[in-house]
Design a protein around this motif. Sequence first.
Motif, PDB file in Angstrom:
ATOM      1  N   MET A  72       0.819   3.967  -3.563  1.00 53.46           N
ATOM      2  CA  MET A  72       0.925   5.155  -2.595  1.00 53.46           C
ATOM      3  C   MET A  72       1.697   5.951  -3.815  1.00 53.46           C
ATOM      4  O   MET A  72       1.986   7.257  -4.158  1.00 53.46           O
ATOM      5  CB  MET A  72       0.709   5.087  -1.433  1.00 53.46           C
ATOM      6  N   LEU A  85      -4.391   3.904   4.039  1.00 53.76           N
ATOM      7  CA  LEU A  85      -3.558   4.550   2.593  1.00 53.76           C
ATOM      8  C   LEU A  85      -5.576   4.045   1.713  1.00 53.76           C
ATOM      9  O   LEU A  85      -5.930   3.194   2.044  1.00 53.76           O
ATOM     10  CB  LEU A  85      -2.600   4.317   2.093  1.00 53.76           C
ATOM     11  N   VAL A 126       3.853   9.811   2.780  1.00 54.37           N
ATOM     12  CA  VAL A 126       2.970   8.653   2.626  1.00 54.37           C
ATOM     13  C   VAL A 126       3.180   8.245   3.820  1.00 54.37           C
ATOM     14  O   VAL A 126       1.749   7.455   4.532  1.00 54.37           O
ATOM     15  CB  VAL A 126       3.445   7.690   2.086  1.00 54.37           C
ATOM     16  N   ASP A 177       0.490  -1.526   0.015  1.00 57.27           N
ATOM     17  CA  ASP A 177      -0.474  -0.307   0.462  1.00 57.27           C
ATOM     18  C   ASP A 177       1.473   1.524  -0.139  1.00 57.27           C
ATOM     19  O   ASP A 177       1.077   1.978  -0.456  1.00 57.27           O
ATOM     20  CB  ASP A 177      -1.012  -0.194   1.358  1.00 57.27           C
ATOM     21  N   ARG A 184       0.963  10.128   6.448  1.00 61.54           N
ATOM     22  CA  ARG A 184      -0.354   9.658   6.296  1.00 61.54           C
ATOM     23  C   ARG A 184      -1.442   8.554   6.520  1.00 61.54           C
ATOM     24  O   ARG A 184      -2.199   8.426   7.592  1.00 61.54           O
ATOM     25  CB  ARG A 184      -0.881   9.937   4.874  1.00 61.54           C
ATOM     26  N   LEU A 185      -0.533   7.523   6.474  1.00 60.32           N
ATOM     27  CA  LEU A 185      -0.867   5.887   7.149  1.00 60.32           C
ATOM     28  C   LEU A 185      -1.060   6.102   8.670  1.00 60.32           C
ATOM     29  O   LEU A 185      -1.739   5.877   9.052  1.00 60.32           O
ATOM     30  CB  LEU A 185       0.010   5.172   6.826  1.00 60.32           C
TER      31      LEU A 185
END
Length: 376
Positions: A281, A350, A340, A277, A343-344
């Motif tokens: 992304m 995600l 990234v 993931d 954000r996770l």
Amino acid sequence: MEWLPHARRLAHQIVRPESRWHEAVAGVPRHQFVPRWWEPDGEVWTVRTGAAAPDLWLEKAYEDQTLVTRVDAFHADHAADGDAIDGGTPTSSSTLPSLVVRMYRHAMIGDGHQVLVTTGSGYGTALACVRLGSEHVTSIDIDEHLVNLATDRLTRFGESPRTMVCDITGALPGQYDRIVSTVSVRPVPVSWLQALKTGGRLVTTIAGTGLILTADKTADGGAVGRIEWDRAGFMRTRHADTYEHPADDVWKGAAQDSGEDALTSRYPLLFPPDAWDVMSMLELQLPGIRYRKQQDGDTRTVWLLHPDGSWARATATGLLDSPTVHQSGPRRLWSDLDRVRNRLNREGALPVYGAQATIRPDGTTTLTRGSWTATL
């Protein structure tokens, strides 16, 4: 060879008995489609020949695993048992059977459908032929040698689908209800939309990601669909004997240079291909990144390389230690990766899986989920 018990065991492992794919998996002699394969050991690929080790042949052929049949431009069929290549990139394979069946299930193939599939070893084509009948299957590959071998092996198995040497990103030889590609693409080729009948479905993966895209053709010539709650990784489409490696030109500087920027990441060292993931992304935001890793004792190093000249090198000793990062070029790749992961960490997931997909007639694909959007 007593292969049927092995094929039946494989079928029981990956398909429920009531599935229409059970009979196909249980009745296709996979070993005949992969008489030789490349076996990895670190960076070295070694050819294994089934005839030289029949027990190993049956074991490998009827395990639910991918068998690599071509490394760079070197076919296993052209090599002798024990021949080896130091380094190299896989360019064709016999996909693990459970994944072939999953891709066909995502296609929602029905009786009487005309289906276009990719050839490779021919095993996936054989499964489709048993399920649908050869007259409903077209199988294509850019590699003439693979197409000829697969055609011969399918004929000996008693199946005669239409087989052709064809670049799947170019014009396609017919009109189809389903297109199932076990090579990855970006973007969706316009030729697929032109070859699909209205209401027909395409199934593929997005290059450089673990994302399975399914979409149904609409009356305007585009398609709508989604990223499935499932994952898969396939080799990218290629247009010649082997892949180009533009990011390799970046490697010399990335290997040891101090770079233009240094930092300590807040997260433990991650090799992105181990976290699909996260990798997906990042790939959607910045396509074309290549990854390398190395371990020397307890010290682990990961590299991110991009054809635009950007690179990042991250090194850590302990499993939970934050790595020291050096990076350079137009983009700060490790900083992009950390965003990234931020954000996770912040959202707990995600948005890539489950995203809605809209494909315009020119192949432009837009993914959306909530407020997140990405365009291929």
